[in-house]
Write an enzyme that holds these catalytic residues in place. Sequence first.
Site, PDB file in Angstrom:
ATOM      1  N   ASN A  53       4.917   0.745  -2.354  1.00 27.06           N
ATOM      2  CA  ASN A  53       5.805   1.908  -2.477  1.00 27.06           C
ATOM      3  C   ASN A  53       5.088   3.063  -3.163  1.00 27.06           C
ATOM      4  OD1 ASN A  53       8.689   1.542  -1.503  1.00 27.06           O
ATOM      5  ND2 ASN A  53       8.278  -0.409  -2.477  1.00 27.06           N
ATOM      6  N   LEU A  83       9.265  -4.257 -12.563  1.00 29.09           N
ATOM      7  CA  LEU A  83      10.146  -5.419 -12.737  1.00 29.09           C
ATOM      8  C   LEU A  83      10.907  -5.442 -14.057  1.00 29.09           C
ATOM      9  CD1 LEU A  83       7.867  -8.173 -11.208  1.00 29.09           C
ATOM     10  CD2 LEU A  83       9.800  -6.994 -10.173  1.00 29.09           C
ATOM     11  N   ASN A 134      14.917   4.374  -8.533  1.00 24.84           N
ATOM     12  CA  ASN A 134      14.420   3.023  -8.262  1.00 24.84           C
ATOM     13  C   ASN A 134      14.681   2.693  -6.805  1.00 24.84           C
ATOM     14  OD1 ASN A 134      13.407   0.369  -8.825  1.00 24.84           O
ATOM     15  ND2 ASN A 134      15.523  -0.365  -8.814  1.00 24.84           N
ATOM     16  N   HIS A 164      15.382  -0.549  -4.251  1.00 24.17           N
ATOM     17  CA  HIS A 164      15.755  -1.961  -4.292  1.00 24.17           C
ATOM     18  C   HIS A 164      15.831  -2.484  -2.853  1.00 24.17           C
ATOM     19  CE1 HIS A 164      17.443  -5.610  -5.957  1.00 24.17           C
ATOM     20  NE2 HIS A 164      18.344  -5.569  -4.995  1.00 24.17           N
ATOM     21  N   ASP A 209      19.818  -2.083 -11.403  1.00 25.92           N
ATOM     22  CA  ASP A 209      20.233  -1.831  -9.998  1.00 25.92           C
ATOM     23  C   ASP A 209      21.663  -1.313  -9.915  1.00 25.92           C
ATOM     24  OD1 ASP A 209      18.581  -4.930  -9.188  1.00 25.92           O
ATOM     25  OD2 ASP A 209      17.788  -2.880  -9.294  1.00 25.92           O
ATOM     26  N   GLU A 233      11.831   0.732   3.026  1.00 25.66           N
ATOM     27  CA  GLU A 233      11.585   1.291   1.688  1.00 25.66           C
ATOM     28  C   GLU A 233      10.575   2.423   1.757  1.00 25.66           C
ATOM     29  OE1 GLU A 233      10.714  -1.569  -1.416  1.00 25.66           O
ATOM     30  OE2 GLU A 233      11.556  -3.104  -0.112  1.00 25.66           O
TER      31      GLU A 233
HETATM   32  C1  GRF Z   1       8.956  -5.377  -3.087  1.00 27.03           C
HETATM   33  O1  GRF Z   1       9.738  -6.558  -3.095  1.00 27.03           O
HETATM   34  C2  GRF Z   1       9.848  -4.211  -2.872  1.00 27.03           C
HETATM   35  O2  GRF Z   1      10.924  -4.581  -2.057  1.00 27.03           O
HETATM   36  C3  GRF Z   1      10.336  -3.901  -4.253  1.00 27.03           C
HETATM   37  O3  GRF Z   1       9.282  -4.255  -5.130  1.00 27.03           O
HETATM   38  C4  GRF Z   1       8.417  -5.202  -4.477  1.00 27.03           C
HETATM   39  C5  GRF Z   1       6.982  -4.774  -4.471  1.00 27.03           C
HETATM   40  O4  GRF Z   1       6.921  -3.475  -4.073  1.00 27.03           O
HETATM   41  N1  GRF Z   1      10.669  -2.510  -4.353  1.00 27.03           N
HETATM   42  P1  GRF Z   1       5.501  -2.694  -4.123  1.00 27.03           P
HETATM   43  O5  GRF Z   1       4.713  -3.157  -2.919  1.00 27.03           O
HETATM   44  O6  GRF Z   1       4.812  -3.104  -5.424  1.00 27.03           O
HETATM   45  O7  GRF Z   1       5.853  -1.255  -4.057  1.00 27.03           O
END
Ligand code: GRF
Length: 202
Positions: A17, A93, A110, A112, A153, A182
């Site tokens: 992302n 996380l 964020n 999700h 969330d 995403e």
């Molecule tokens: C993925 O599960 C995505 O759905 C959530 O975070 C996890 C890793 O995303 N947003 P990224 O590749 O580190 O952006």
Amino acid sequence: MALMIRIAVLVSGSGTNLQSLIDNCKSGYIPGKIVLVISSNPKAFAIERAKRAKIPVIVLNRKRYKNDWTYSKRILKEVRKKDVDLICLAGFLWKLAPNIIKEYRGRIMNIHPALLPKFGGKGMYGLRVHKAVLKAGEKFSGATVHFVDEKYDHGPIIIQKKLKVRNNETPESLAKRVLKIEHKIYPLAVRLFALGRLKLQG
Ligand code: GRF
């Protein structure tokens, strides 16, 4: 909102992302500049992506901090220094504490990998989300961009995009298809924010 907004991205994992935000700032689709990446995980591949894009990256190992409050305070210090307009959590996380939420209310987003408010909340990340969606027999899934508030969330939803769950779907195949969504809706949400098209109501 000033054009060319200054963005900080918080990461913990692979950073796909982050990569999509980097690419969309570079193309001009997002009228903004990522001025800082903060990783909670010293091993996150997202760090490599920031380095390749010549974006300043700081590793703040979350395991070194007592709690969300002290960790958020440390993040605050860095984002203040960089005069950040928008904080984007991207595969991040951890929970942010009220200190940073208050100062950046309406300016933390964020992404999700599910259609919130369902399948969100503490511990709902990665494959767990998709396993829960399949277990529940959902016909649709998708991704959500939302403003971050004091609960996991939970903040106001900005954009959602859904897809049909296939009958032979596995958590892995669903994760892959949702991730593609995403990478589209996050840059769009950031673009709308930068263009001053988003406002918090109620
Ligand atoms: C993925 O599960 C995505 O759905 C959530 O975070 C996890 C890793 O995303 N947003 P990224 O590749 O580190 O952006």
